[in-house]
Scaffold this active site. Structure first.
Site, mmCIF file in Angstrom:
data_model
loop_
_atom_site.group_PDB
_atom_site.id
_atom_site.type_symbol
_atom_site.label_atom_id
_atom_site.label_comp_id
_atom_site.label_asym_id
_atom_site.label_seq_id
_atom_site.Cartn_x
_atom_site.Cartn_y
_atom_site.Cartn_z
ATOM 1 N N ALA A 74 0.819 -1.216 0.000
ATOM 2 C CA ALA A 74 0.000 0.000 0.000
ATOM 3 C C ALA A 74 0.853 1.267 0.000
ATOM 4 O O ALA A 74 0.389 2.333 -0.409
ATOM 5 C CB ALA A 74 -0.924 0.001 1.216
ATOM 6 N N VAL A 132 -17.574 -0.307 15.056
ATOM 7 C CA VAL A 132 -18.924 -0.144 15.596
ATOM 8 C C VAL A 132 -19.657 -1.471 15.484
ATOM 9 O O VAL A 132 -19.672 -2.101 14.420
ATOM 10 C CB VAL A 132 -19.690 0.962 14.842
ATOM 11 C CG1 VAL A 132 -21.160 0.961 15.238
ATOM 12 C CG2 VAL A 132 -19.066 2.327 15.136
ATOM 13 N N ARG A 190 -23.234 -3.864 17.308
ATOM 14 C CA ARG A 190 -24.498 -3.730 18.052
ATOM 15 C C ARG A 190 -24.277 -3.932 19.546
ATOM 16 O O ARG A 190 -24.790 -3.191 20.362
ATOM 17 C CB ARG A 190 -25.520 -4.745 17.531
ATOM 18 C CG ARG A 190 -26.115 -4.394 16.187
ATOM 19 C CD ARG A 190 -27.381 -5.214 15.944
ATOM 20 N NE ARG A 190 -27.938 -4.951 14.622
ATOM 21 C CZ ARG A 190 -27.680 -5.677 13.550
ATOM 22 N NH1 ARG A 190 -26.849 -6.707 13.625
ATOM 23 N NH2 ARG A 190 -28.236 -5.384 12.383
ATOM 24 N N LYS A 201 -23.571 -7.054 -1.370
ATOM 25 C CA LYS A 201 -24.109 -7.220 -2.722
ATOM 26 C C LYS A 201 -25.551 -6.765 -2.844
ATOM 27 O O LYS A 201 -25.950 -6.211 -3.869
ATOM 28 C CB LYS A 201 -23.974 -8.675 -3.165
ATOM 29 C CG LYS A 201 -24.616 -9.666 -2.210
ATOM 30 C CD LYS A 201 -24.221 -11.080 -2.523
ATOM 31 C CE LYS A 201 -24.617 -12.024 -1.401
ATOM 32 N NZ LYS A 201 -23.762 -11.882 -0.215
ATOM 33 N N GLU A 253 -15.012 -4.980 -4.203
ATOM 34 C CA GLU A 253 -14.515 -6.253 -4.727
ATOM 35 C C GLU A 253 -15.121 -7.448 -3.999
ATOM 36 O O GLU A 253 -15.406 -8.480 -4.603
ATOM 37 C CB GLU A 253 -12.989 -6.299 -4.604
ATOM 38 C CG GLU A 253 -12.349 -7.553 -5.172
ATOM 39 C CD GLU A 253 -12.525 -7.665 -6.676
ATOM 40 O OE1 GLU A 253 -13.204 -8.620 -7.113
ATOM 41 O OE2 GLU A 253 -12.002 -6.809 -7.406
ATOM 42 N N GLY A 265 -22.673 -25.645 7.885
ATOM 43 C CA GLY A 265 -22.557 -24.192 7.945
ATOM 44 C C GLY A 265 -22.478 -23.518 6.592
ATOM 45 O O GLY A 265 -22.201 -22.319 6.502
ATOM 46 N N LYS A 285 -25.587 -10.532 -7.504
ATOM 47 C CA LYS A 285 -24.215 -10.495 -8.023
ATOM 48 C C LYS A 285 -24.206 -10.291 -9.535
ATOM 49 O O LYS A 285 -23.354 -9.564 -10.065
ATOM 50 C CB LYS A 285 -23.499 -11.795 -7.639
ATOM 51 C CG LYS A 285 -23.318 -11.959 -6.131
ATOM 52 C CD LYS A 285 -22.861 -13.361 -5.769
ATOM 53 C CE LYS A 285 -22.766 -13.539 -4.257
ATOM 54 N NZ LYS A 285 -22.467 -14.935 -3.879
#
EC number: 1.1.1.3
Length: 421
Positions: free
Chosen positions: A34, A44, A46, A103, A125, A183, A201
């Site tokens: 970078a 942040v 809940r 998405k 992305e 899962g 998508k």
């Protein structure tokens, strides 16, 4: 130049926690690529009590994150549609870069966001196929090409279910239970099995490939829940696999978009993509066919894509979000004008003359048969007729199926799968 870019992270679930982990574990290589250090300043969530032990501030105050002048990039991993859209608008209004894996939000609001952003970077992305860099491929790598078509396995859950049905002769119900146990599928898997996730998508990819602002309700969407072992048996017999595909094709005067189960020849590269993996085949007018394969979901693959956007922004390689100055005006191809070959499954009375009736109706609709299988059902007076056709159009096929359903000898609603050759 700043020595460090500060991230404001919204959401610390599966993907959010993986973003934090990768930024920490791979911080040196990320800094090298970078050209600047990158770290999370604030997250942040809940419920603050559920998230302990992170080396950054955690709160439930979203407004303070947006207003924090030291935060350079807001990364949204909260889910939903309208709340993330509002967050994006507020972030961009502050001229902070915005990165999302959402998405659904992009499927509904991608063009509004581009207009709001102006010259502020937006990275997405991770919104399509997790760890596969298909967004960058369409925006950058293939930008000198007219995209003639693309088709892909865009949803890992449905691909796992269909793979189990094909390889292990599992029923849809059993394959879904297996996916949930592992899962791979949610307790409420509707978005995955009904093709909605793949359609979201597809809309994002179509925006990048063609510059069109298509809506979900405008495209053909069918799920996998009606697929049965008999369909898999027919596919195997004649050298096909069954996959849920998102398909886009450019015609001279329109764009064709659709999501549905497809029979594809075993020679096709996509037929080899099993389990929860995703793959997309893109055909450009100059480059020819290119294939993109990888993990379409999961914490670390998706987080990898999120961080690739952050690095891109750090390098200041800002560009048009969707790759076009203005939305293009090409209309969508009407659903009834779609052309392909078809497969159908009929439950019929096991008596003389039934197949002749079926053949006559198909001929009246200018549909010619390609392959046929007939299966007797033991200890009953019923049979199943499975057949595929040569290329025809959607309107003719649907008309023929409606007429077949009205025959006294046809005992249930005919089922249909399109062939994508």
């Amino acid at each position: 130049m700043k020595k460090r870019l500060n991230i404001g992270l919204v959401g610390l679930g599966c993907v959010g926690s993986a973003v934090a982990k990768i930024l920490q574990e791979n911080q040196e290589i990320i800094k090298d690529r970078a050209g600047v250090g990158i770290g999370i300043k604030k997250a942040v969530v809940r419920d603050v009590k559920k998230h302990k032990g992170y080396p950054f501030e955690i709160s439930n105050d979203l407004e303070s994150l947006i207003e924090d002048e030291e935060i350079d990039i807001v990364v949204e991993l909260m889910g939903g549609v309208e709340a993330p859209y509002l967050l994006a608008k507020k972030t961009l209004a502050k001229q902070k870069a915005f990165v999302t894996a959402n998405k659904a939000m992009l499927a509904y609001h991608r063009y509004e966001l581009e207009q709001t952003a102006k010259n502020t970077p937006i990275g997405f992305e991770a919104s399509v196929c997790g760890g596969i860099p298909i967004i960058k491929a369409l925006k950058d790598g293939l930008s000198a090409n007219h995209i003639l078509s693309f088709k892909g396995i865009l949803n890992g859950t449905s691909n796992y279910i269909l793979s189990q049905m094909f390889k292990n002769q599992a029923s849809f119900k059993d394959a879904l239970k297996d996916a949930q146990h592992l899962g791979y599928a949610e307790l409420n898997p509707e978005f995955d099995i009904k093709g909605i996730d793949a359609a979201h998508k597809l809309l994002i990819l179509a925006s990048l490939a063609y510059g069109i602002d298509a809506k979900l309700e405008e495209i053909l969407i069918e799920g996998i829940e009606k697929i049965e072992p008999d369909d898999m048996e027919f596919a195997k017999e004649f050298g096909y696999s069954i996959k849920l595909l998102g398909i886009a094709k450019k015609h001279p005067d329109c764009i064709e978009l659709r999501v549905h189960p497809s029979m594809i020849k075993n020679e096709c590269m996509l037929s080899k993509v099993d389990g929860v993996m995703n793959a997309i085949s893109v055909i450009g007018d100059k480059v020819g066919e290119t294939l993109y394969y990888g993990a379409g979901a999961g914490g670390e693959p998706t987080a990898s894509a999120v961080i690739s956007d952050i690095i891109e922004i750090a390098r200041k390689k800002s560009s048009l979000m969707l790759g076009f100055e203005t939305p293009q005006k090409l209309p969508l191809k009407p659903k009834e004008e779609i052309q392909c070959a078809y497969y159908a499954r009929l439950l019929v009375s096991d008596e003389k003359g039934v197949f002749s009736q079926i053949s006559a109706i198909l001929a009246q609709n200018d549909i010619s048969l390609n392959n046929v299988l007939q299966k007797e059902i033991l200890h009953s007076n019923k049979a199943k007729i499975l057949f595929s056709t040569h290329t025809t159009n959607e309107k003719s096929m649907l008309n023929a199926l409606k007429e077949l359903e009205n025959l006294q000898s046809v005992l249930d609603t005919p089922k249909m799968i399109r062939l994508e050759n």
